[in-house]
Design a protein around this motif. Structure first.
Motif, PDB file in Angstrom:
ATOM      1  N   LYS A  25       5.614   5.552  -1.266  1.00  9.90           N
ATOM      2  CA  LYS A  25       5.722   6.513  -0.348  1.00  9.90           C
ATOM      3  C   LYS A  25       7.037   7.387  -0.347  1.00  9.90           C
ATOM      4  CE  LYS A  25       3.931   8.325   3.491  1.00  9.90           C
ATOM      5  NZ  LYS A  25       2.865   8.865   3.764  1.00  9.90           N
TER       6      LYS A  25
ATOM      7  N   ASP B 277      -4.593   0.615   7.795  1.00 10.56           N
ATOM      8  CA  ASP B 277      -3.567   1.597   7.722  1.00 10.56           C
ATOM      9  C   ASP B 277      -3.684   2.590   9.055  1.00 10.56           C
ATOM     10  OD1 ASP B 277      -1.564   3.336   6.633  1.00 10.56           O
ATOM     11  OD2 ASP B 277      -2.907   4.267   5.101  1.00 10.56           O
TER      12      ASP B 277
ATOM     13  N   HIS C  40       0.911  -1.372   0.000  1.00  6.10           N
ATOM     14  CA  HIS C  40       0.101  -0.129   0.023  1.00  6.10           C
ATOM     15  C   HIS C  40       0.671   1.144   0.101  1.00  6.10           C
ATOM     16  CE1 HIS C  40       0.678   0.395   4.326  1.00  6.10           C
ATOM     17  NE2 HIS C  40       0.135   1.535   4.308  1.00  6.10           N
ATOM     18  N   ASP C  41       1.916   1.277   0.639  1.00  9.36           N
ATOM     19  CA  ASP C  41       2.904   2.348   0.750  1.00  9.36           C
ATOM     20  C   ASP C  41       4.228   2.413  -0.241  1.00  9.36           C
ATOM     21  OD1 ASP C  41       1.478   4.135   2.167  1.00  9.36           O
ATOM     22  OD2 ASP C  41       2.237   3.627   4.190  1.00  9.36           O
TER      23      ASP C  41
ATOM     24  N   HIS D 222      -6.122   4.261  -0.832  1.00 12.79           N
ATOM     25  CA  HIS D 222      -6.043   3.883   0.382  1.00 12.79           C
ATOM     26  C   HIS D 222      -5.679   5.355   1.195  1.00 12.79           C
ATOM     27  CE1 HIS D 222      -1.524   4.190   0.169  1.00 12.79           C
ATOM     28  NE2 HIS D 222      -1.542   4.437   1.563  1.00 12.79           N
ATOM     29  N   THR D 223      -5.456   6.315   0.412  1.00 14.86           N
ATOM     30  CA  THR D 223      -5.323   7.814   1.166  1.00 14.86           C
ATOM     31  C   THR D 223      -6.522   8.484   1.223  1.00 14.86           C
ATOM     32  OG1 THR D 223      -2.822   7.646   0.623  1.00 14.86           O
ATOM     33  CG2 THR D 223      -3.782   9.696   1.654  1.00 14.86           C
TER      34      THR D 223
ATOM     35  N   HIS E 234       1.177   9.334  -3.287  1.00 16.93           N
ATOM     36  CA  HIS E 234       1.716   7.970  -3.066  1.00 16.93           C
ATOM     37  C   HIS E 234       0.859   6.605  -3.618  1.00 16.93           C
ATOM     38  CE1 HIS E 234       0.379   8.102   1.098  1.00 16.93           C
ATOM     39  NE2 HIS E 234       0.599   7.003   0.764  1.00 16.93           N
TER      40      HIS E 234
HETATM   41 FE    FE Z   1      -0.083   5.534   2.557  1.00 18.62          FE
END
Ligand code: FE
Ligand code: DGI
Ligand code: FE
Length: 187
Positions: free
Chosen positions: A54, A127, A50-51, A109-110, A83
């Motif tokens: 980043k 998260d 997921h990251d 996801h963000t 990201h």
């Molecule tokens: Fe994230």
């Protein structure tokens, strides 16, 4: 892709701290997936990656957003948002993951989005509540997550919006849309 291979690939992209966060998200996602009937393997894979983006340079992320026709308004808002969609793109391109459910869980996801799927909510929530997180109100969300996915999810989105508003930061429209979508359908 098995867990070991995936973790090895993501570890190279992250700092130690962010890797530990990723492990927390992975473990929390699996628990939430079991509880709420989401494919555990897909949740695990989405959590691990997921990251992924980043720590990519902002310039690289900006170029990808433009070249790949991602929503241009992203560039007007906090670069913290970038990201997620860029990660989905790079995980497909560099890691070879093709599963759209997994990629969408990474992609949203963000920001969140309208009509989020179960796996997308699971990753968003994991998260937010993984054991390494210490936001104000996170314990309340952890308790809600044991009872009801949507309630916990709404509370986490609300907390994030309040956090941004307290700092006089703009809120990306999709984050509001996510909140409205859930609240208007449920209450
Ligand atoms: Fe994230
Ligand atoms: O990447 P992580 O730190 O694990 O977490 P994340 O991907 O959820 O990023 C969250 C950060 O993004 C959080 O500190 C708030 C910030 N942010 C900035 N603008 C927005 C935003 N988050 C949302 N949901 N919406 C925004 O408009
Ligand atoms: Fe994260």
């Amino acid at each position: 892709m098995n867990r070991e291979t995936a973790l090895k690939l993501v570890k190279e992209q992250l700092t130690d701290h962010r890797y530990q966060h990723t492990i927390g998200v992975m473990e929390t996602s699996i628990l939430l997936a079991q509880k709420y009937g989401v494919d555990e393997k897909k949740a695990e894979l989405a959590a691990i990656f997921h990251d992924y983006a980043k720590f990519r340079p902002k310039e690289e992320m900006k170029e990808i957003i433009i070249q790949e026709n991602m929503p241009k308004d992203l560039l007007e808002y906090n670069s913290e948002l970038w990201h997620a969609p860029v990660g989905a793109y790079l995980v497909a391109k560099e890691v070879g993951i093709k599963d759209e459910e997994v990629l969408n869980a990474i992609r949203y996801h963000t920001s969140g989005r309208k009509h989020m799927t179960l796996i997308e909510k699971v990753i968003y929530l994991a998260d937010y509540i993984e054991p390494g997180r210490y936001f104000p109100g996170v314990d309340e969300v952890r308790e809600l997550a044991k009872e009801e996915l949507d309630q916990a999810f709404i509370q986490s989105i609300k907390n994030t919006m309040i956090f941004l508003m307290k700092k006089n930061q703009p809120i990306y429209p999709d984050t509001f849309i996510t909140y409205n979508d859930l609240v208007m359908r449920r209450f």
